[in-house]
Design an enzyme around this catalytic site. Structure first.
Site, short mmCIF file in Angstrom:
data_model
loop_
_atom_site.label_atom_id
_atom_site.label_comp_id
_atom_site.label_asym_id
_atom_site.label_seq_id
_atom_site.Cartn_x
_atom_site.Cartn_y
_atom_site.Cartn_z
N THR A 46 0.74 -1.21 0.08
CA THR A 46 -0.07 0.00 0.16
C THR A 46 0.71 1.21 -0.07
O THR A 46 0.46 2.21 -0.70
CB THR A 46 -0.91 -0.03 1.11
OG1 THR A 46 -1.65 -1.30 1.16
CG2 THR A 46 -1.89 1.22 1.11
N THR A 47 1.86 1.13 0.76
CA THR A 47 3.08 2.45 0.91
C THR A 47 3.51 2.69 -0.55
O THR A 47 3.94 3.95 -0.74
CB THR A 47 3.81 2.27 2.00
OG1 THR A 47 3.18 1.67 3.26
CG2 THR A 47 4.58 3.44 2.24
N TYR A 109 -13.07 -4.76 -1.51
CA TYR A 109 -14.40 -4.39 -2.17
C TYR A 109 -15.35 -5.64 -2.63
O TYR A 109 -16.55 -5.62 -2.37
CB TYR A 109 -14.25 -3.85 -3.65
CG TYR A 109 -15.45 -3.23 -4.05
CD1 TYR A 109 -16.00 -2.16 -3.70
CD2 TYR A 109 -16.38 -3.91 -5.17
CE1 TYR A 109 -17.20 -1.34 -4.16
CE2 TYR A 109 -17.21 -3.51 -5.64
CZ TYR A 109 -17.84 -2.09 -5.16
OH TYR A 109 -19.09 -1.60 -5.63
N TYR A 135 -2.11 -10.50 4.51
CA TYR A 135 -2.13 -9.11 4.85
C TYR A 135 -3.57 -8.69 5.26
O TYR A 135 -4.54 -8.80 4.54
CB TYR A 135 -1.72 -8.12 3.93
CG TYR A 135 -1.57 -6.58 4.24
CD1 TYR A 135 -1.85 -6.20 5.51
CD2 TYR A 135 -1.32 -5.84 3.19
CE1 TYR A 135 -1.69 -4.82 5.88
CE2 TYR A 135 -1.12 -4.44 3.67
CZ TYR A 135 -1.51 -4.02 4.88
OH TYR A 135 -1.29 -2.58 5.24
N ARG A 140 -9.12 -0.71 5.24
CA ARG A 140 -8.99 -0.46 3.93
C ARG A 140 -9.49 -1.38 2.99
O ARG A 140 -9.88 -1.07 1.78
CB ARG A 140 -7.37 -0.08 3.74
CG ARG A 140 -7.20 0.89 4.40
CD ARG A 140 -5.48 1.26 4.12
NE ARG A 140 -5.69 2.05 2.98
CZ ARG A 140 -4.75 2.86 2.52
NH1 ARG A 140 -3.77 3.53 3.51
NH2 ARG A 140 -4.85 3.58 1.52
N LYS A 164 0.47 -10.31 8.33
CA LYS A 164 0.61 -8.85 8.57
C LYS A 164 -0.64 -8.60 9.15
O LYS A 164 -1.63 -8.40 8.49
CB LYS A 164 1.10 -7.94 7.26
CG LYS A 164 1.09 -6.69 7.78
CD LYS A 164 1.64 -5.66 6.62
CE LYS A 164 1.55 -4.23 6.87
NZ LYS A 164 1.89 -3.24 5.74
N ILE A 206 5.97 -4.96 9.49
CA ILE A 206 6.09 -4.57 8.24
C ILE A 206 5.79 -2.83 8.16
O ILE A 206 4.53 -2.57 8.54
CB ILE A 206 5.32 -5.08 7.26
CG1 ILE A 206 5.94 -6.60 7.16
CG2 ILE A 206 5.44 -4.51 5.86
CD1 ILE A 206 4.98 -7.59 6.37
#
Length: 294
Positions: A46-47, A109, A135, A140, A164, A206
């Site tokens: 994501t980052t 989604y 993850y 999100r 994660k 992470i």
């Protein structure tokens, strides 16, 4: 054996002024992270703005990162998708590029059932031979991977090795560890929760913080593992105001701004993300100054 122990950086993908990926700058960031004792590079999470890069760019960044790291520390490639076929393709390509593992975010989604999540992750993991880390970030993605689902996947699928955890739900995280009896490699997905998660048996973090303070994130983990719990705790608490500033807007807006304040010239986010609001940037700057980063 875990893919890594300690602090893995969820590394920013630098952009040029025209919005293209700056591979020269990415090379610099990778070298700075290794010099700063980062224990693992996590590419295209994501980052790294995986949500705003094309599939071609996504894979190009992973290939470049593996080539530049050259086995000095592990590289984990973010290859998750809400489309199982896409996640398989990305994961296969990452394995071919030399990644040491993949990070698979829960399908966003779609809001799959727990059985759907099991089928999705199993299909992706079965397509590759390298380890996979799940993850879980329901804030999100809109879907939570239940503790039993995580444990079942780590027990039943040989190369799904851990998770994660960024749910922030410590009751659920404790349940994962209670149910798993060591079968799950647990990593914190929240920089403000590293120490408590390590206390439950975690392997590390992470980290977004590692982009600007790699040694701090590494030392929080290392001190804990060496038995210096007080030293680890003090570092965690010292970093909390800076971590809070790094998340005063949605990640990765603030960390990109922080790197630019440090003169790293990583560019601005891609739309629909925008540059950090001036008041928030001033807050971030003050906390970075207090922490000795500016």
């Amino acid at each position: 054996m875990a893919i890594f122990e300690g602090a893995g950086v969820a590394i920013v993908t630098p952009f040029k002024e025209n919005g293209e990926i700056s591979f020269d700058k990415l090379d610099e960031l990778i070298e700075e992270q290794i010099a700063g004792h980062t224990d693992c590079i996590v590419s295209m999470g994501t980052t790294g703005e995986s949500a705003t890069t094309t599939e071609e760019e996504h894979l190009e960044v992973i290939r470049f990162t593996c080539e530049r790291v050259k086995g000095r520390i592990p590289v984990i490639a973010g290859t998750g998708s809400n489309c199982t076929k896409t996640a398989i393709t990305l994961s296969e390509e990452a394995e071919g590029a030399g990644a040491d593992g993949v990070l698979l975010v829960s399908p966003y989604y779609n809001k799959a059932t727990q059985n759907g999540l099991k089928a999705h992750f199993t299909a992706v993991a079965n397509a590759i031979k390298i380890p996979a880390v799940l993850y879980n970030i329901p804030s999100r993605t809109g879907v939570n991977i239940a503790p039993q689902t995580i444990v079942d996947l780590c027990r039943d699928v040989p190369n799904i090795v851990g998770v994660k955890e960024a749910s922030g739900n410590f009751s659920a995280i404790a349940e994962i560890m209670q149910l798993s009896d060591g079968a799950v490699d647990l990593y914190s997905g929240n920089d403000d929760q590293i120490v408590p998660l390590l206390a439950l048996g975690g392997k590390g973090v992470i980290s977004v913080l590692s982009n600007i303070a790699p040694r701090t994130a590494h030392d929080i983990c290392e001190k804990f593992f060496q038995g210096d719990l007080e030293g680890s705790r003090k570092l965690q608490l010292k970093a909390l105001p800076l971590i809070k500033a790094l998340f005063c807007e949605v990640n990765p807006i603030p960390v990109r701004a922080a790197l630019n304040l440090m003169g790293k010239q990583v560019g601005v986010p891609r739309l629909p993300l925008t540059e950090m609001e001036p008041a928030h940037q001033e807050l971030l700057k003050k906390e970075m100054e207090k922490f000795g980063l500016l």
